[in-house]
Scaffold this motif. Sequence first.
Motif, PDB file in Angstrom:
ATOM      1  N   HIS A 158       1.068  32.106  11.987  1.00 43.05           N
ATOM      2  CA  HIS A 158      -0.376  32.166  12.179  1.00 43.05           C
ATOM      3  C   HIS A 158      -0.769  33.634  12.067  1.00 43.05           C
ATOM      4  O   HIS A 158      -0.543  34.428  12.979  1.00 43.05           O
ATOM      5  CB  HIS A 158      -0.748  31.589  13.552  1.00 43.05           C
ATOM      6  CG  HIS A 158      -2.172  31.209  13.686  1.00 43.05           C
ATOM      7  ND1 HIS A 158      -2.851  31.202  14.879  1.00 43.05           N
ATOM      8  CD2 HIS A 158      -3.090  30.819  12.760  1.00 43.05           C
ATOM      9  CE1 HIS A 158      -4.094  30.817  14.692  1.00 43.05           C
ATOM     10  NE2 HIS A 158      -4.258  30.580  13.415  1.00 43.05           N
ATOM     11  N   TRP A 197      -2.993  29.634   8.985  1.00 40.54           N
ATOM     12  CA  TRP A 197      -1.645  29.094   9.121  1.00 40.54           C
ATOM     13  C   TRP A 197      -0.997  29.188   7.746  1.00 40.54           C
ATOM     14  O   TRP A 197      -1.558  28.723   6.751  1.00 40.54           O
ATOM     15  CB  TRP A 197      -1.684  27.637   9.577  1.00 40.54           C
ATOM     16  CG  TRP A 197      -2.199  27.461  10.980  1.00 40.54           C
ATOM     17  CD1 TRP A 197      -3.475  27.187  11.375  1.00 40.54           C
ATOM     18  CD2 TRP A 197      -1.426  27.546  12.179  1.00 40.54           C
ATOM     19  NE1 TRP A 197      -3.555  27.104  12.742  1.00 40.54           N
ATOM     20  CE2 TRP A 197      -2.317  27.311  13.268  1.00 40.54           C
ATOM     21  CE3 TRP A 197      -0.077  27.782  12.449  1.00 40.54           C
ATOM     22  CZ2 TRP A 197      -1.879  27.326  14.585  1.00 40.54           C
ATOM     23  CZ3 TRP A 197       0.348  27.790  13.759  1.00 40.54           C
ATOM     24  CH2 TRP A 197      -0.546  27.562  14.807  1.00 40.54           C
ATOM     25  N   ASP A 213     -15.057  26.931  13.155  1.00 41.13           N
ATOM     26  CA  ASP A 213     -15.995  26.133  13.945  1.00 41.13           C
ATOM     27  C   ASP A 213     -17.388  26.267  13.347  1.00 41.13           C
ATOM     28  O   ASP A 213     -17.806  27.363  12.958  1.00 41.13           O
ATOM     29  CB  ASP A 213     -16.060  26.627  15.394  1.00 41.13           C
ATOM     30  CG  ASP A 213     -14.720  26.527  16.103  1.00 41.13           C
ATOM     31  OD1 ASP A 213     -13.776  26.024  15.491  1.00 41.13           O
ATOM     32  OD2 ASP A 213     -14.633  26.956  17.260  1.00 41.13           O
ATOM     33  N   LEU A 230     -15.566  20.941  12.894  1.00 40.79           N
ATOM     34  CA  LEU A 230     -14.506  21.863  12.496  1.00 40.79           C
ATOM     35  C   LEU A 230     -14.397  21.780  10.980  1.00 40.79           C
ATOM     36  O   LEU A 230     -14.175  20.697  10.428  1.00 40.79           O
ATOM     37  CB  LEU A 230     -13.173  21.481  13.139  1.00 40.79           C
ATOM     38  CG  LEU A 230     -11.994  22.395  12.786  1.00 40.79           C
ATOM     39  CD1 LEU A 230     -12.160  23.758  13.448  1.00 40.79           C
ATOM     40  CD2 LEU A 230     -10.658  21.770  13.198  1.00 40.79           C
ATOM     41  N   ILE A 253      -2.453  19.909  12.736  1.00 36.25           N
ATOM     42  CA  ILE A 253      -2.960  21.136  13.361  1.00 36.25           C
ATOM     43  C   ILE A 253      -4.487  21.121  13.412  1.00 36.25           C
ATOM     44  O   ILE A 253      -5.098  21.487  14.425  1.00 36.25           O
ATOM     45  CB  ILE A 253      -2.448  22.373  12.596  1.00 36.25           C
ATOM     46  CG1 ILE A 253      -0.950  22.567  12.837  1.00 36.25           C
ATOM     47  CG2 ILE A 253      -3.215  23.631  13.015  1.00 36.25           C
ATOM     48  CD1 ILE A 253      -0.321  23.633  11.971  1.00 36.25           C
ATOM     49  N   SER A 254      -5.119  20.680  12.322  1.00 42.35           N
ATOM     50  CA  SER A 254      -6.584  20.626  12.279  1.00 42.35           C
ATOM     51  C   SER A 254      -7.121  19.680  13.342  1.00 42.35           C
ATOM     52  O   SER A 254      -8.076  20.006  14.066  1.00 42.35           O
ATOM     53  CB  SER A 254      -7.047  20.173  10.895  1.00 42.35           C
ATOM     54  OG  SER A 254      -6.560  21.022   9.880  1.00 42.35           O
ATOM     55  N   GLN A 256      -5.577  18.613  16.126  1.00 46.25           N
ATOM     56  CA  GLN A 256      -5.311  19.146  17.458  1.00 46.25           C
ATOM     57  C   GLN A 256      -6.279  20.270  17.814  1.00 46.25           C
ATOM     58  O   GLN A 256      -6.719  20.388  18.955  1.00 46.25           O
ATOM     59  CB  GLN A 256      -3.868  19.637  17.549  1.00 46.25           C
ATOM     60  CG  GLN A 256      -2.852  18.509  17.593  1.00 46.25           C
ATOM     61  CD  GLN A 256      -1.434  19.027  17.742  1.00 46.25           C
ATOM     62  OE1 GLN A 256      -1.049  20.019  17.138  1.00 46.25           O
ATOM     63  NE2 GLN A 256      -0.644  18.341  18.556  1.00 46.25           N
ATOM     64  N   THR A 257      -6.630  21.103  16.837  1.00 45.26           N
ATOM     65  CA  THR A 257      -7.597  22.176  17.074  1.00 45.26           C
ATOM     66  C   THR A 257      -8.949  21.591  17.445  1.00 45.26           C
ATOM     67  O   THR A 257      -9.613  22.070  18.379  1.00 45.26           O
ATOM     68  CB  THR A 257      -7.721  23.062  15.820  1.00 45.26           C
ATOM     69  OG1 THR A 257      -6.448  23.618  15.496  1.00 45.26           O
ATOM     70  CG2 THR A 257      -8.724  24.183  16.051  1.00 45.26           C
ATOM     71  N   GLN A 260      -8.800  20.225  21.035  1.00 48.14           N
ATOM     72  CA  GLN A 260      -8.805  21.308  22.025  1.00 48.14           C
ATOM     73  C   GLN A 260     -10.192  21.910  22.215  1.00 48.14           C
ATOM     74  O   GLN A 260     -10.536  22.382  23.300  1.00 48.14           O
ATOM     75  CB  GLN A 260      -7.806  22.391  21.606  1.00 48.14           C
ATOM     76  CG  GLN A 260      -6.353  21.970  21.727  1.00 48.14           C
ATOM     77  CD  GLN A 260      -5.419  22.882  20.952  1.00 48.14           C
ATOM     78  OE1 GLN A 260      -5.845  23.895  20.374  1.00 48.14           O
ATOM     79  NE2 GLN A 260      -4.138  22.529  20.915  1.00 48.14           N
ATOM     80  N   LYS A 261     -11.008  21.863  21.162  1.00 45.10           N
ATOM     81  CA  LYS A 261     -12.352  22.450  21.227  1.00 45.10           C
ATOM     82  C   LYS A 261     -13.430  21.403  21.455  1.00 45.10           C
ATOM     83  O   LYS A 261     -14.619  21.717  21.349  1.00 45.10           O
ATOM     84  CB  LYS A 261     -12.626  23.216  19.933  1.00 45.10           C
ATOM     85  CG  LYS A 261     -11.682  24.401  19.732  1.00 45.10           C
ATOM     86  CD  LYS A 261     -12.064  25.209  18.503  1.00 45.10           C
ATOM     87  CE  LYS A 261     -11.179  26.457  18.403  1.00 45.10           C
ATOM     88  NZ  LYS A 261     -11.621  27.370  17.329  1.00 45.10           N
TER      89      LYS A 261
END
Length: 500
Positions: A158, A197, A213, A230, A253-254, A256-257, A260-261
């Motif tokens: 990252h 990434w 975002d 996102l 990953i997208s 999960q991001t 999380q947000k």
Amino acid sequence: MTRILIDTNIIIYREDLKKVPDDVQELLRILNETNHKVVTHPLSLEEINKDKNTERKEIVLSKLKTYPIIESPPQPEEDNDFMSFVGQTRNAHDMVDDHLLYCVYKNAVDFLITEDEKIHKKAVKTGISDRIFHVSEALEYFRKEIAKRILHPPPLKHLPVYNLNLDDLIFNSLKRDYEEDFGRWWEKISREGRKAWVHYVNGKIGAILILKDENEPIDSIPPLPKKKRLKICTLKVDSIDRGSKIGELFIKISIQTAVQKSIDEIYLTHFTEPNDFLVSLIEEYGFYHTAKKENGEDIFVKRLIPDENQIYPPQEVYRVFYPSFYDGDRVNKFIVPIKPEWHNRLFTEYRQRQLTLFESMGEFIVEGNTIKKAYLCYSKIKGMKEGEILLFYRSRDIRGITSIGVVEKVYDNLTNPNEIISCVGKRSVYSRLEIEEIAKKPTKIILFWWIMHFEKPIKYSFLLNNGILKGPPQTIIKIPHDKYLKIKGVAEIDERYTIN
């Protein structure tokens, strides 16, 4: 012996018909060394024989003459179920595609290798996508049979985008599509400190993911209203890296991001091309074409949460709205005991596990980081169906439920290693030798989608004290819905992503 059907198009090199592409040459060499049987389909040869370019036809046929032809291949036209999956045949080329795919569907062969994205899309609809390989995927998969481990130095990183080399070949298509706008955009996100990434292959960027975002309307046809989203600004997987399943990991990953947000919608824009790998990839995880921009870019959107006013079948929830899943009383729940060594393989990202020596030296176990997984065991339990819930109980050290998944497909009582390898397909974290050892007893294969790991494992003492277990689980156990609710009550599962 594994039978592998090749789409004849993979050995045709556009710039030089006399030269077989290097990756295909290596793949065919590995398949020969590992005693796999490569076959062709008679319709592929018929298609080549129709070529009016005599020189090209003779060159291609000369490349194929060493491979046997499938004898009396199965015919898909009379199989109404299969034809309902693949849709109406529009032309002769589609008809050949359907026949190739049907050979896998009817188990006339174990795998099909093709670069045709239409076939890959149809494979998703027919439920056999794990047995259809791109050339790069097949290379990655079959290399494991001649190597003890596959190293990916360095692993996923990252990094700030200003540390990346814009002269890397992976950026060429982006520069072509966006021209001067790409350079200006790159300068802007570099100043913002945006990160990417990045997965490197032989010192070059094999894959890259950049996220952002947003909370604004999207100027498109039709226009999309202002909403917190996102944006996947860049998701690019070079052909050299497609076999590593990095694309699926980037989708994970997208998502999960976004979770999380607390973002419920993800989107990307893309200049769609014929035979488009990226479109095939994202559609498999619930992205759908929603709108178009004036410059011709297509907009693909993925929603993470279903409309609360609609009722969806349990099987549709996880496929379309992943990571949302149905966990109401219409589906069964199972506690699945799993030994630490297999837990480490399946769930490499599980935060309580320690890195292996090889990983600390640079190994990157991609299969353990992906969404779609496969688990092999000897359980005799019957009736496990798509959409049902799996609660993975890690034995010996943690002695508790760590993770939750959703069943996609189950195969029972398999003892033929080749058949197991075919069913597990691209999801395998098992070597061929391990599968041969496992197959000495009747084996159950559970194909599933990983949903989440619990913040804290649900310990054996809790399961025992609340009547969920009567003793340490030795095999898969079905539990009633009310006992699942006790587990859910302490597991801190985000209710936004459960439909019941």
